[in-house]
Design a protein around this motif. Sequence first.
Motif, PDB file in Angstrom:
ATOM      1  N   ASP A 136     -45.560  78.069  10.649  1.00 12.16           N
ATOM      2  CA  ASP A 136     -44.129  78.323  10.543  1.00 12.16           C
ATOM      3  C   ASP A 136     -43.450  77.736  11.776  1.00 12.16           C
ATOM      4  O   ASP A 136     -44.094  77.250  12.700  1.00 12.16           O
ATOM      5  N   LEU A 196     -27.007  84.664   7.428  1.00 11.35           N
ATOM      6  CA  LEU A 196     -27.543  83.875   8.536  1.00 11.35           C
ATOM      7  C   LEU A 196     -27.937  84.771   9.700  1.00 11.35           C
ATOM      8  O   LEU A 196     -28.986  84.591  10.319  1.00 11.35           O
ATOM      9  N   PHE A 212     -31.106  86.424   8.930  1.00 15.82           N
ATOM     10  CA  PHE A 212     -32.202  85.463   9.078  1.00 15.82           C
ATOM     11  C   PHE A 212     -32.623  85.340  10.532  1.00 15.82           C
ATOM     12  O   PHE A 212     -33.803  85.370  10.876  1.00 15.82           O
ATOM     13  N   ARG A 213     -31.634  85.215  11.423  1.00 21.32           N
ATOM     14  CA  ARG A 213     -31.941  85.039  12.839  1.00 21.32           C
ATOM     15  C   ARG A 213     -32.582  86.288  13.433  1.00 21.32           C
ATOM     16  O   ARG A 213     -33.334  86.208  14.398  1.00 21.32           O
ATOM     17  N   ARG A 254     -38.023  87.212  12.385  1.00 19.11           N
ATOM     18  CA  ARG A 254     -38.945  86.084  12.420  1.00 19.11           C
ATOM     19  C   ARG A 254     -39.614  85.908  11.058  1.00 19.11           C
ATOM     20  O   ARG A 254     -39.981  84.829  10.653  1.00 19.11           O
ATOM     21  N   ALA A 286     -38.287  86.111   8.235  1.00 19.16           N
ATOM     22  CA  ALA A 286     -37.448  85.319   7.344  1.00 19.16           C
ATOM     23  C   ALA A 286     -37.716  83.828   7.509  1.00 19.16           C
ATOM     24  O   ALA A 286     -37.491  83.049   6.596  1.00 19.16           O
ATOM     25  N   LYS A 287     -38.201  83.438   8.680  1.00 21.59           N
ATOM     26  CA  LYS A 287     -38.450  82.022   8.921  1.00 21.59           C
ATOM     27  C   LYS A 287     -39.622  81.502   8.096  1.00 21.59           C
ATOM     28  O   LYS A 287     -39.824  80.304   7.990  1.00 21.59           O
ATOM     29  N   PHE A 318     -34.669  79.610   3.315  1.00 24.15           N
ATOM     30  CA  PHE A 318     -33.403  80.340   3.359  1.00 24.15           C
ATOM     31  C   PHE A 318     -32.557  79.994   2.140  1.00 24.15           C
ATOM     32  O   PHE A 318     -31.824  80.805   1.629  1.00 24.15           O
ATOM     33  N   PHE A 378     -32.334  76.875  10.112  1.00 22.71           N
ATOM     34  CA  PHE A 378     -33.065  77.481   9.009  1.00 22.71           C
ATOM     35  C   PHE A 378     -33.445  76.504   7.914  1.00 22.71           C
ATOM     36  O   PHE A 378     -34.244  76.823   7.048  1.00 22.71           O
TER      37      PHE A 378
END
Length: 384
Positions: A56, A276, A279-280, A283, A285-286, A290, A326
Amino acid sequence: MPAGRSAVKMNKMNTHDDLLQQARALHRRAIVIDTHCDTTQRLLDPNWNLAQRHDDGHVDIPRLREGGVDAVFFAIFASPPLEHGAGLAATRRQINVIESTIERHGEFIDCATTAGEVRQAILNGKIAILIGLEGGYLIDDSLDHLREYHQRGATYLTLTHGLHTTWADSSGVHEPLMPLHGGLTPFGNDVIRELNRLGMMVDISHASEGTVRDVLEISVAPIIATHSSCFAVSPHRRNLSDELFQAVAKTGGVVQINFASAFVDPEFPPIDVKALKAFRASREAKKKPFMNHVTPLSILADHFEHALKLVGPDHVGIGSDFDGVFAVPQGMEDCSKLPYLTAELLRRGHKEDDLVKVLGGNVLRVMDACTDVARCLASPGRRP
């Protein structure tokens, strides 16, 4: 399949393979530099190891090696707005973790603060790690803090991020911002002069048009946009107009093209800012897409193509924004894929000697120029 079609397909494959082989050879000959990666945020996790290959994110030592990357600027960032003193604390913590990472993996990487130190690290068989400051909030309205960061290795200051500072207007990122100062305040002017005196690069990525125009009036050193793309190709507020591209080039500076799909792809869906932020914050979510939208590598190459035609090969470079975005173009999933971009530019007819400049030569030239300006400013009677 008829023999004729098979031969044509094989020729196309050979052409692609030949270009990629040529690109990899060019990366070995050139000094390849990425001026903006947000990998510092990953370093803050004590369980994350830069020397291991990960499935990732975008950057680690094995993938830097595979991509033929010789130097990378790790950005220091803290989400604005910041309470007084928070910028100093965040910056010190992140410089500490970069320093400890370099010490831990000294067999593979080395710190650098000048173009000469970058070249020496490469001669020693190591990847050069440099420090950039992303957002003027980090200096807490203090030139003394800026001087401290410089002493500890910071090589550029990105004047703003997604919000205005108390002394400079931002372009905004995914939401529009009304001007606050109209550009730089008097203290903002002092920041630019101090950056010139210290030999640090002035980074106009994220800055408003008014701020950029004020910087152009004040700075006596070449300026840089460490991670910005072309508004003419994709009309996003984070991208630079042709006029500003040309103005940066006129200073002897360079614009480093950003890889973020949201910025480079004019068909990228509008960003849900709340999503967003979520997401940030995660981790996890990475590890998941997205968005389902696919941006082809050709779109990113279009930005390089436009910039090269507009200002020439002396004023264009790479500022991926890896580990801070993303979504990236298909085929550019991490730093190991950089030769594929180079191969596409070769396919479009760009000369190897020009691409040597784009890959990193231009950044080294600007760093040297900023150092020379600082020497001149320190010497009475000399003019930069």
